[in-house]
Scaffold this active site. Structure first.
Site, PDB file in Angstrom:
ATOM      1  N   CYS A  10       0.827  -1.218   0.000  1.00  0.00           N
ATOM      2  CA  CYS A  10       0.000   0.000   0.000  1.00  0.00           C
ATOM      3  C   CYS A  10       0.861   1.269   0.000  1.00  0.00           C
ATOM      4  CB  CYS A  10      -0.914  -0.006   1.227  1.00  0.00           C
ATOM      5  SG  CYS A  10      -1.788   1.552   1.447  1.00  0.00           S
ATOM      6  N   VAL A  50      -6.410   0.922   5.042  1.00  0.00           N
ATOM      7  CA  VAL A  50      -5.177   1.212   5.747  1.00  0.00           C
ATOM      8  C   VAL A  50      -4.476   2.344   4.998  1.00  0.00           C
ATOM      9  CG1 VAL A  50      -4.835  -1.048   6.776  1.00  0.00           C
ATOM     10  CG2 VAL A  50      -4.015  -0.664   4.443  1.00  0.00           C
ATOM     11  N   GLU A  62      -6.248   7.813   7.453  1.00  0.00           N
ATOM     12  CA  GLU A  62      -5.905   8.815   6.428  1.00  0.00           C
ATOM     13  C   GLU A  62      -4.426   9.224   6.510  1.00  0.00           C
ATOM     14  OE1 GLU A  62      -7.535   9.666   3.810  1.00  0.00           O
ATOM     15  OE2 GLU A  62      -9.368   8.624   4.354  1.00  0.00           O
ATOM     16  N   SER A  63      -3.688   8.759   5.507  1.00  0.00           N
ATOM     17  CA  SER A  63      -2.239   8.955   5.520  1.00  0.00           C
ATOM     18  C   SER A  63      -1.809  10.416   5.675  1.00  0.00           C
ATOM     19  CB  SER A  63      -1.630   8.363   4.248  1.00  0.00           C
ATOM     20  OG  SER A  63      -2.192   8.965   3.092  1.00  0.00           O
TER      21      SER A  63
HETATM   22  N1  LIG Z   1      -7.211   8.208   1.557  1.00  0.00           N
HETATM   23  C1  LIG Z   1      -6.641   7.048   2.179  1.00  0.00           C
HETATM   24  C2  LIG Z   1      -6.502   5.953   1.141  1.00  0.00           C
HETATM   25  C3  LIG Z   1      -6.010   4.639   1.744  1.00  0.00           C
HETATM   26  C4  LIG Z   1      -6.205   3.486   0.766  1.00  0.00           C
HETATM   27  O1  LIG Z   1      -6.834   3.615  -0.294  1.00  0.00           O
HETATM   28  N2  LIG Z   1      -5.658   2.338   1.161  1.00  0.00           N
HETATM   29  C5  LIG Z   1      -5.885   1.152   0.364  1.00  0.00           C
HETATM   30  C6  LIG Z   1      -4.652   0.282   0.269  1.00  0.00           C
HETATM   31  S1  LIG Z   1      -3.370   1.090  -0.653  1.00  0.00           S
HETATM   32  C7  LIG Z   1      -6.939   0.303   1.014  1.00  0.00           C
HETATM   33  O2  LIG Z   1      -6.949   0.122   2.216  1.00  0.00           O
HETATM   34  N3  LIG Z   1      -7.808  -0.243   0.186  1.00  0.00           N
HETATM   35  C8  LIG Z   1      -8.877  -1.084   0.616  1.00  0.00           C
HETATM   36  C9  LIG Z   1     -10.158  -0.615  -0.003  1.00  0.00           C
HETATM   37  O3  LIG Z   1     -10.157   0.335  -0.774  1.00  0.00           O
HETATM   38  O4  LIG Z   1     -11.174  -1.192   0.302  1.00  0.00           O
HETATM   39  C10 LIG Z   1      -5.322   7.412   2.830  1.00  0.00           C
HETATM   40  O5  LIG Z   1      -4.683   8.382   2.373  1.00  0.00           O
HETATM   41  O6  LIG Z   1      -4.908   6.773   3.814  1.00  0.00           O
END
Ligand SMILES: N[C@@H](CCC(=O)N[C@@H](CS)C(=O)NCC(=O)O)C(=O)O
Length: 191
Positions: A10, A50, A62-63
């Site tokens: 990720c 995550v 949220e990163s």
């Molecule tokens: N806006 C979120 C995006 C986090 C994100 O999209 N993480 C992905 C993995 S890279 C995830 O957990 N995906 C699972 C899903 O979309 O259901 C951030 O910045 O933390």
């Protein structure tokens, strides 16, 4: 002790791993299988995504928000410039990150037409890096940590050639010396 709910592949998690490493913060990792997400992850983040950072009762998804929190919680070394206008410029870059991620994910889905749009965005970053060594000036910072994971993956996973963007390519090379980024390169090589 901090806990990071994490996934190796990720790039959003990579943003946070880079900042934790830059700040030398100790933490525990709980790996979340994104292919078979555990139900409890929705208790940590209603979106089921995550990264999530946890410290006792405090749970933060949220990163970009996590990294701002880490910057305030662990001010040393600073990852924003001291000048408010330069900080604002860095935050604007992160706010508009989707300009890069949209074509990136479109290309990953196999939409070859996105390659040109991604290339234009890489060109935009290249122009920004034509002067200063890092995205917000003379020091590595949160904006660099926010963008690097996608640039590294664009090279290794999408076969994007950075040769057309020499300042961007130099920036990537410059960051590779940092243990925080070297760890990410090693992790990507092992995927
Ligand atoms: N806006 C979120 C995006 C986090 C994100 O999209 N993480 C992905 C993995 S890279 C995830 O957990 N995906 C699972 C899903 O979309 O259901 C951030 O910045 O933390």
């Amino acid at each position: 002790m901090l806990t990071l709910y994490d996934a190796d592949r990720c790039p959003y998690c990579a943003r946070v791993r880079i900042v934790l490493a830059e700040k030398g913060v100790q933490y525990e990792t709980v790996i979340v299988d994104l292919g078979d997400r555990p139900a409890w992850i929705y208790e940590k983040n209603p979106l089921g995504k995550v990264p999530v950072l946890e410290e006792g009762d405090f749970v933060l998804p949220e990163s970009a928000v996590i990294n701002e929190y880490l910057e305030e919680r662990y001010p040393e070394p600073p990852l924003w410039p001291s000048d408010p206008a330069e900080r604002a410029a860095g935050r604007l870059l992160i706010h508009r990150f989707d300009e890069l991620s949209r074509p990136y994910y479109a290309l990953r889905r196999g939409e070859e037409s996105a390659r040109q749009r991604l290339d234009e965005e890489l060109g935009r970053l290249d122009s920004l890096l034509a002067g200063p060594p890092f995205l917000t000036g003379s020091e590595f910072g949160l904006a660099d940590a926010a963008y690097l994971p996608w640039i590294l993956r664009a090279e290794t996973m999408l076969g994007v050639d950075l040769d057309a963007h020499p300042a961007l390519a130099d920036w990537v090379e410059r960051t590779r010396d940092r243990p925080s980024v070297a760890a990410e390169t090693a992790l990507l090589a092992a995927l």
